[in-house]
Write a protein that holds these residues in place. Structure first.
Motif, short mmCIF file in Angstrom:
data_model
loop_
_atom_site.label_atom_id
_atom_site.label_comp_id
_atom_site.label_asym_id
_atom_site.label_seq_id
_atom_site.Cartn_x
_atom_site.Cartn_y
_atom_site.Cartn_z
N MET A 1 0.83 -1.20 0.00
CA MET A 1 0.00 0.00 0.00
C MET A 1 0.87 1.25 0.00
O MET A 1 0.93 1.95 -0.98
N ILE A 2 1.55 1.53 1.10
CA ILE A 2 2.51 2.64 1.16
C ILE A 2 3.84 1.98 1.50
O ILE A 2 4.03 1.49 2.60
N GLY A 3 4.76 1.95 0.56
CA GLY A 3 6.01 1.23 0.76
C GLY A 3 7.18 2.09 1.18
O GLY A 3 8.11 1.61 1.81
N ARG A 4 7.11 3.39 0.83
CA ARG A 4 8.22 4.28 1.13
C ARG A 4 7.72 5.70 1.11
O ARG A 4 6.85 6.05 0.32
N LEU A 5 8.27 6.53 1.98
CA LEU A 5 7.92 7.95 2.01
C LEU A 5 9.20 8.78 2.03
O LEU A 5 10.16 8.44 2.71
N ARG A 6 9.18 9.90 1.28
CA ARG A 6 10.28 10.85 1.33
C ARG A 6 9.67 12.22 1.59
O ARG A 6 8.75 12.65 0.90
N GLY A 7 10.19 12.88 2.59
CA GLY A 7 9.67 14.20 2.92
C GLY A 7 10.51 14.86 4.00
O GLY A 7 11.58 14.38 4.36
N LEU A 8 9.99 15.97 4.52
CA LEU A 8 10.70 16.71 5.56
C LEU A 8 10.29 16.19 6.93
O LEU A 8 9.11 15.95 7.19
N LEU A 9 11.27 16.01 7.79
CA LEU A 9 11.01 15.56 9.14
C LEU A 9 10.39 16.72 9.92
O LEU A 9 11.06 17.72 10.18
N ALA A 10 9.10 16.60 10.25
CA ALA A 10 8.38 17.70 10.90
C ALA A 10 8.36 17.58 12.42
O ALA A 10 8.27 18.58 13.12
N HIS A 11 8.40 16.36 12.94
CA HIS A 11 8.31 16.15 14.39
C HIS A 11 8.91 14.80 14.72
O HIS A 11 8.77 13.84 13.97
N LYS A 12 9.59 14.72 15.86
CA LYS A 12 10.07 13.42 16.34
C LYS A 12 10.03 13.40 17.85
O LYS A 12 10.55 14.27 18.52
#
Length: 196
Positions: A1-12
């Motif tokens: 379904m969703i195998g990989r995501l690329r984006g900005l780290l907004a919160h951890k």
């Protein structure tokens, strides 16, 4: 379904993180091994994901490497282990360390991982021992940076994922391998010769 995501780290905030992908914030649960690899907030990151749907919830898990995601999935095949313990395993040991402990049958060391008692550790050893080499092979074959391994290693790992035992997968891949072949070609030839 969703195998990989690329984006900005907004919160951890362990075990949760939020990845901003083109304005959509994906909330993921991740093991500590992944948190150690995360950049500072606002920087771009790529994570492998595992989508899980239950009767009353939907969860998305994030991993720094394909090997971590594979281990997360493999350990959940063991009776009595769910996502929470799978995350604890990845938080308590690297993929390579875990595979070595399983291969060695080190129940005592496995019980040091939070959430794993003696009976669960014994089940892990019994049910995953024959896959330990594949788990370790996967960790070595797919580095965190996503750089592809050599075609023979990729084919061997793929055959193991299809259910062949590690030694058998290696034998099949080596017999099918010809210099210059892509991993897909090696896999196809190996599977064709297995049917003969």
């Amino acid at each position: 379904m969703i195998g990989r995501l690329r984006g900005l780290l907004a919160h951890k905030s362990p075990p949760w993180l939020v990845l901003d992908v083109n304005g959509v914030g994906y909330e993921l649960e991740a093991p500590m091994s992944t948190f150690y690899e995360l950049p500072v907030l606002g920087k771009e990151v790529t994570l492998f994901t595992h989508y899980a749907q239950k009767e009353d919830s939907v969860s998305l898990y994030g991993f720094a490497s394909e090997a971590e995601r594979r281990l997360f999935r493999d350990v959940q095949r063991v009776t009595g282990i769910g996502a929470k313990i799978a995350l604890a395993i990845l938080s308590g040991a690297s993929v390579e360390e875990f595979a070595r402990l399983v291969q060695a049958g080190d129940v005592t060391a496995l019980t040091r991982i939070p959430g794993i008692g003696k009976k669960t550790a014994e089940r892990i050893v019994v049910e995953l021992r024959d896959r330990a080499e594949a788990i370790m092979g996967g960790a070595l074959a797919v580095p965190a940076a996503g750089v592809p391994a050599d075609p023979l290693s990729e084919a061997t790992v793929a055959l193991q994922q299809l259910g062949y035992k590690p030694a058998e997968a290696q034998r099949m891949a080596r017999q099918a391998h010809v210099d210059g072949d892509a991993a897909e070609t090696i896999i196809r030839k190996a599977l064709q010769s297995a049917l003969r």
